[in-house]
Design a protein around this motif. Structure first.
Motif, short mmCIF file in Angstrom:
data_model
loop_
_atom_site.label_atom_id
_atom_site.label_comp_id
_atom_site.label_asym_id
_atom_site.label_seq_id
_atom_site.Cartn_x
_atom_site.Cartn_y
_atom_site.Cartn_z
N VAL B 311 0.87 -1.18 0.00
CA VAL B 311 0.00 0.00 0.00
C VAL B 311 0.91 1.23 0.00
O VAL B 311 1.77 1.36 0.87
CB VAL B 311 -0.92 0.01 1.24
N VAL B 312 0.73 2.07 -1.00
CA VAL B 312 1.56 3.27 -1.11
C VAL B 312 0.69 4.50 -0.81
O VAL B 312 -0.35 4.70 -1.42
CB VAL B 312 2.19 3.39 -2.51
N GLU B 313 1.13 5.25 0.16
CA GLU B 313 0.39 6.46 0.54
C GLU B 313 1.39 7.55 0.87
O GLU B 313 2.46 7.26 1.39
CB GLU B 313 -0.42 6.24 1.81
N MET B 314 0.99 8.79 0.67
CA MET B 314 1.80 9.90 1.16
C MET B 314 1.34 10.20 2.59
O MET B 314 0.76 11.24 2.88
CB MET B 314 1.66 11.10 0.24
N SER B 315 1.58 9.20 3.43
CA SER B 315 1.25 9.34 4.86
C SER B 315 2.00 8.24 5.58
O SER B 315 2.61 7.37 4.96
CB SER B 315 -0.24 9.18 5.10
N MET B 316 1.95 8.23 6.89
CA MET B 316 2.66 7.21 7.66
C MET B 316 1.89 5.89 7.72
O MET B 316 2.30 4.96 8.42
CB MET B 316 2.94 7.72 9.08
N GLY B 317 0.77 5.82 7.00
CA GLY B 317 0.03 4.57 6.95
C GLY B 317 -1.36 4.72 7.50
O GLY B 317 -1.57 4.57 8.70
N GLN B 318 -2.29 5.04 6.61
CA GLN B 318 -3.67 5.21 7.05
C GLN B 318 -4.59 4.25 6.28
O GLN B 318 -5.19 3.36 6.88
CB GLN B 318 -4.10 6.68 6.88
#
Lengths: 76, 360, 260
Positions: B311-318
């Motif tokens: 899972v790729v997100e521009m966050s620390m993992g949501q």
């Protein structure tokens, strides 16, 4: 000579007995009952109905809008 | 025939609202979404379609203006970026509680706090797990192109009015600021007052003799009635989940390894899939378009053929938490995130998946 | 000729009764509270203007949060302080409707100060009815921005110390300075004469709206006998002696081209 006669009808169950009408009546018509309504309030009534001129002051100042006012002209 | 134009994401969104027949936009400047308000003020749709455009004194005022316009059965919207969206949360809760249709665009920037003006995806939790107070959900759409920025106002209004529910468009600073070609379709006309009354008989349009007065409120003092109201909302959310899940797959037919990503990250992953395919790795991508309702079943179904997920997100993992819930622990789910406004490159995303495949 | 009360009380002799624009739901306000009268005169004005079908009202958070149960027009209940923003949008999407907010002092002059000032400053063509009783009534009598110096409340139990708690906010004088307000007036509803005057001001406010004149703002200084811990009549007397000097009644901003 024509004379103005008035009367009020109080929605007894909605009257909260605040007495604002009592001191607003210029002819001292209104008092509060000793009885209470369904909510436990003493309610307004015409104690001195002969003096009512139907000026509507009581109804206008009544926060709960429980007073209706009637008025007729009578020949003295 | 469709008109083709080169536009910024925020401008495309603004143009999309005019052409979706919007009645009013209420905005407040904040980077990186100010072009929405700027575009509308420059184009002056109030002189053509009659659409109201107003710069409010705050994000709070803007969302409450949306509440007022939506109460009237009008197609209204606002836009902002993360800190501004935080300010709007009370209003969004009221909108959801009073079941008012509207659109809220969030062009996400990095946080927490004032954070950064660079793009981010760190408002996922805020968008899909509540945001404001109380038991409610918004429909959440996640555009990953300028075209979708243009298309989603129309789709958003359709969904918002179909379900009498706020629709949140969760974009980010990349999609908002970048330029792409956009196909512009024929404008949808604004509703006449008769159409408003017909489409939204619940709206405050003035009490006429032949109906009871309409009241828009989210106040229900009696606990048992409030409970009934919330249960009714959740029955609606169930229907939304049954009917409105949208997602897109890319090279998933024979995929053994899967990226799950939305918005800008999905574009990055699409390139990463190509990089990995060139190396002989059968990678694919699932891009949720609706983040609420979430394509749980689609991910779960794919997990039967997939060995592991990144899972790729521009966050620390949501969003990764929702993917984990979707695959029910059947296969490993890894997260690759950059945050604070940093944008991952396709190469680092592809490298990360390679490492996971090799078991590093 | 003797005439009995029964002879007087006949439909043809009716000279005053509650307007049909108030529902039959009993008002939730405390006995003697001016809110009831303020609710009623707003509805009487709209009734007399014959605009029920064109009116959209905005209720606040506070004692009058349930105004939508009493006012027989389409109503929107707004978030705390945000009624002027809500009304702004309603009027902008429905320029031909009559739009009003009905707000208390906590709602309008504390949490909603920004919305109030900016709606006034934009000159939104709406009517704001502001009921100022110097206290947060609904939550149990806490200090409001309008609480008088040395006045006791549940959060100023030793009286409002202006050195620590700040001064009463006269927001009506403040909004009167803004170019967007067309008519600003301060009234009361504790005596029949006051009610008649207040109603005239409210009527003027809605007539201004009809003429697209800009924002009309009518403050009604009122009592909170429960919060002030007095009988209704005592609270009205206290209001005259203490509130009126701080919040003097009368028109504060009158259009130049008019004589009232």
């Amino acid at each position: 000579m024509a004379k103005i006669k008035g009367a009020i009808v109080v929605d007894v169950e909605k009257c909260k007995g605040c007495e604002v009408c009592v001191i607003s009546c210029p002819t001292h018509v209104i008092s509060m009952t000793k009885d209470v309504n369904g909510k436990g309030y003493h309610y307004a009534y015409m104690e001195n109905s002969d003096a009512c001129t139907g000026c509507t002051n009581c109804a206008i100042v009544c926060p709960d809008g429980v007073i209706s006012v009637y008025k007729i002209k009578v020949d003295a | 025939m469709k008109e083709l134009k080169l536009m910024k994401g925020n401008e495309a969104f603004a143009e999309g609202t005019i052409r979706a027949g919007a009645d009013a936009y209420f905005g407040y400047p904040i980077t990186p979404q100010s072009e929405v308000l700027e575009y509308l003020m420059a184009v002056r749709p109030y002189e053509t379609t009659g659409m109201v455009v107003l710069q409010a004194e705050s994000e709070i005022a803007a969302i409450n203006m949306v509440y007022g316009g939506a109460s009237c059965g009008k197609r209204v919207l606002t836009s902002s970026s993360s800190p501004g969206i935080s300010l709007k949360q009370e209003g969004i809760s009221y909108l959801a509680g009073a079941e008012l249709p509207c659109i809220i665009l969030n062009v996400v920037r990095g946080g927490p706090g004032l954070g950064t003006i660079q793009p981010s995806q760190s408002d996922y939790f805020q968008s899909v797990k509540g945001g404001g107070h109380g038991d409610y959900k918004c429909i959440v759409l996640a555009p990953s192109s300028v075209q979708e920025m243009y298309d989603f106002p129309k789709l958003g209004f359709e969904l918002a009015f179909k379900y009498r529910n706020p629709v949140l468009i969760l974009s980010d600073g990349i999609i908002g600021q970048m330029m792409e070609k956009v196909y512009l379709d024929e404008p949808t006309p604004r509703w006449s007052e008769e159409e408003v009354i017909k489409n939204s008989p619940w709206a405050t349009t003035g009490k006429v003799v032949d109906r009871e007065r309409n009241i828009i409120t989210s106040l229900i003092l009696e606990a048992s009635i409030q409970e009934k109201h919330v249960i009714k909302l959740y029955e609606k959310y169930k229907v939304i989940e049954e009917n409105e899940i949208r997602y897109e797959t890319f090279q998933c037919e024979d995929a053994e390894y899967l990226f799950v990503a939305y918005g800008s990250s999905a574009r990055i992953c699409q390139k990463a899939v190509q990089i990995l395919r060139e190396k002989g790795i059968k990678a694919g991508l699932l891009r949720p378009i609706t983040l609420l309702p979430y394509p749980k079943k689609a991910i779960n179904d794919l997990s039967k053929q997939i060995k592991s997920i990144v899972v790729v997100e521009m966050s620390m993992g949501q969003m990764v938490e929702d993917v984990m819930l979707a695959v029910e622990c059947k296969i490993p789910v890894n997260h690759y995130g950059r945050t604070g406004g940093v944008i991952p490159s396709p190469k680092e995303v592809a490298d990360f998946m390679m490492q996971k495949i090799k078991g590093e | 000729m003797q005439i009995s009360t029964k002879d007087i009380i006949k439909p043809e002799n009716l000279v005053y009764t509650k307007t049909k624009l108030l529902t039959d739901t009993p008002l939730s306000y405390c006995p003697g509270c001016g809110h009831g009268t303020a609710n009623r005169i707003v509805m009487e004005v709209l009734d007399e203007m014959g605009v029920q079908d064109k009116t959209i009202g905005i209720a606040p958070v506070g004692c009058s949060v349930l105004a939508y149960n009493f006012m027989n027009v389409d109503m929107i209940q707004a978030a705390h302080g945000r009624a002027p923003a809500v009304a702004t949008a309603v009027k902008r999407v429905f320029p031909d409707k009559f739009v009003f907010t009905y707000q208390g002092d906590g709602d309008l002059a504390a949490i909603g100060t920004a919305e109030t000032i900016h709606a006034c400053n934009r000159g939104e063509n709406i009517t704001i009815i502001f009921v100022n009783n110097g206290i947060y009534g609904m939550t149990g009598g806490q200090m409001a921005p309008t609480t008088l110096p040395n006045m006791k409340s549940s959060t100023s139990p030793y009286g409002r110390d202006v050195e620590i708690m700040g001064h009463p906010l006269r927001i009506t004088e403040l909004v009167a300075q803004l170019p967007g307000t067309y008519f600003v007036s301060r009234q009361a509803v504790h005596t029949p004469a006051a009610v008649r005057k207040a109603k005239k001001a409210v009527r003027k406010a809605f007539e201004n709206q009809k003429l697209n004149k800009g924002l009309s703002f009518v403050e009604i200084v009122s009592n909170c006998n429960s919060g002030w811990k007095m009988t209704p009549n005592d609270s009205n007397k206290w209001m005259e002696e203490n509130m009126f000097p701080a919040y003097p009644l009368g028109d504060i901003k009158v259009p130049k081209d008019e004589n009232i």
